[in-house]
Design an enzyme around this catalytic site. Structure first.
Site, PDB file in Angstrom:
ATOM      1  CG  MET A 125      32.764  41.582  44.262  1.00 31.45           C
ATOM      2  SD  MET A 125      31.413  42.267  43.276  1.00 31.45           S
ATOM      3  CE  MET A 125      30.196  40.953  43.373  1.00 31.45           C
TER       4      MET A 125
ATOM      5  CD1 TRP B  26      37.968  36.503  44.911  1.00 34.25           C
ATOM      6  CD2 TRP B  26      37.194  38.099  43.547  1.00 34.25           C
ATOM      7  NE1 TRP B  26      38.162  36.073  43.620  1.00 34.25           N
ATOM      8  CE2 TRP B  26      37.694  37.032  42.757  1.00 34.25           C
ATOM      9  CE3 TRP B  26      36.652  39.209  42.907  1.00 34.25           C
ATOM     10  CZ2 TRP B  26      37.664  37.064  41.369  1.00 34.25           C
ATOM     11  CZ3 TRP B  26      36.637  39.232  41.525  1.00 34.25           C
ATOM     12  CH2 TRP B  26      37.129  38.164  40.777  1.00 34.25           C
ATOM     13  CG  HIS B  27      38.255  42.781  42.983  1.00 32.50           C
ATOM     14  ND1 HIS B  27      36.924  42.805  43.318  1.00 32.50           N
ATOM     15  CD2 HIS B  27      38.300  42.564  41.648  1.00 32.50           C
ATOM     16  CE1 HIS B  27      36.190  42.622  42.222  1.00 32.50           C
ATOM     17  NE2 HIS B  27      37.001  42.474  41.200  1.00 32.50           N
ATOM     18  N   GLY B  28      41.272  42.063  46.486  1.00 31.73           N
ATOM     19  CA  GLY B  28      42.503  42.336  47.215  1.00 31.73           C
ATOM     20  C   GLY B  28      42.187  43.051  48.511  1.00 31.73           C
TER      21      GLY B  28
END
Length: 390
Positions: A323, A326-328
């Protein structure tokens, strides 16, 4: 044009919404409404997908995912060995490959003499939807995927940019479900309530927090300014994102689709598990169902660990680590993921110990204390996420 970012977008929204409302009032058949959802989605794509280079990328991405989904579905229906994992992992890899390319290189990828800007708004959420379809095909829950339904689901314009993340079977059931005038009227009233809530959250509360609290702190450093920034940023993030989600849900309801909610009073959570059952729910439930639970169940089946809690804890690290990435791939996002994994593991351990050692009790005072402690742990996580500490 980014959905729900300025008031001009709401003017364009009248084009798909007004006919949808008329169809709902007239009690149109599910197939008629489904056709209008498809046409509206394609029409709004022309607006959201500007300039044309972005539109071409979105269409190319959609066709790429469609080929993967149709190919894997055909394989599953014909294959004698239904449990062959190598093909499944291959299609999952191919499905997330464009998103991985964007996360690793969000600006430009060179392809010989040709360069193209990689990535478009909403690619993360589109990827979640297609990966969810592939996983449910593997589970035998999806036996058929029609191209019109696939397009409507993946590119559904209210949720295109930032979710909420729906599930294919639930979405298609709404598409096909007939709604009489009374049922649609009740749904439309709820939709308008969400839209007004979105205006309150995003364009009033979030705007005021940003202008008069958060923005002035961007140039102030030290312990106290950073402490204030932590709360200002966390509250701004909630009201801005919850406002967007309210818009997406409200417009979906007007189109006859019950898009799942994303937030349920997250700041009254009594522990970190409760928080993740209330915050960005469609995303957290997606990760829980498709990553955490599958890892834990597979570990139990294959007896990877002697201690059953070990699988759960590694599952938390895997879930929140992914997670975060996934944001960066920037440090603040990775650390944010592992921070919440640590909170989940720590709470689970203390909660089990509390049954015998009684670290905390029950009652209104304890509940209030639990809410305050959880709130501050969550806010510190948002401070990490903001990147200010870096």
């Amino acid at each position: 044009m980014t959905p729900f970012e300025d008031f001009s977008f709401f003017i364009y929204l009248l084009i798909p919404i007004v006919p949808a409302v008329l169809l709902g009032i007239l009690g149109a058949a599910g197939k008629v409404r489904a056709m209008w959802v498809l046409l509206s989605t394609l029409g709004m794509l022309l607006l959201i997908g500007r300039p044309l280079s972005v539109l071409y990328q979105m269409i190319g991405y959609l066709m790429f995912q469609w080929i993967i989904v149709r190919g894997y579905l055909s394989y599953r229906l014909k294959a004698q060995d239904k449990n062959l994992s190598s093909i499944f992992y291959l299609v999952i890899f191919l499905s997330i490959l464009p998103l991985a390319a964007v996360k690793l290189n969000p600006t430009v990828i060179e392809l010989g003499f040709w360069q193209t800007v990689v990535g478009f708004i909403g690619i993360s959420y589109l990827t979640f939807r297609t990966v969810g379809i592939l996983m449910e095909i593997r589970d035998g829950l999806i036996k058929e995927v029609q191209l019109p339904d696939f397009i409507s689901f993946v590119l559904f314009f209210p949720t295109l940019a930032s979710g909420p993340i729906d599930r294919y079977r639930r979405f298609v059931a709404d598409l096909d479900k007939p709604l009489n005038r009374r049922e649609y009227g009740e749904l439309a009233i709820q939709g308008m309530d969400y839209i007004f809530r979105g205006f309150l959250y995003k364009f009033i509360i979030a705007y005021l927090i940003n202008k008069y609290w958060l923005d002035p702190l961007n140039h102030s450093f030290g312990f106290l300014p950073t402490l204030q920034y932590m709360y200002a940023y966390g509250l701004y993030l909630f009201f801005d994102f919850a406002g967007y989600s309210a818009f997406a849900i409200g417009v979906s309801y007007l189109m006859g689709i019950r898009t799942p909610i994303n937030f349920d009073k997250p700041f009254i959570s009594k522990n970190i598990k409760d928080f993740w059952n209330r915050w960005h729910m469609s995303l957290s439930f997606w990760f829980r169902d498709y990553i955490y639970m599958r890892f834990v169940l597979d570990s139990a089946k294959k007896k990877r660990f002697r201690n059953r809690y070990t699988a759960s804890y590694i599952g938390y690290i895997l879930l929140f680590g992914i997670m975060g990435v996934w944001h960066g791939i920037q440090p603040q996002y990775v650390l944010y993921g592992f921070y919440h994994a640590g909170l989940m593991i720590g709470f689970d351990y203390l909660d089990r110990q509390n049954k015998t050692r009684k670290f905390w009790g029950k009652g209104p005072v304890w509940d209030l204390l639990a809410i305050l402690v959880t709130f501050n742990f969550v806010m510190f996580g948002f401070l990490i996420f903001s990147g200010r500490l870096f």
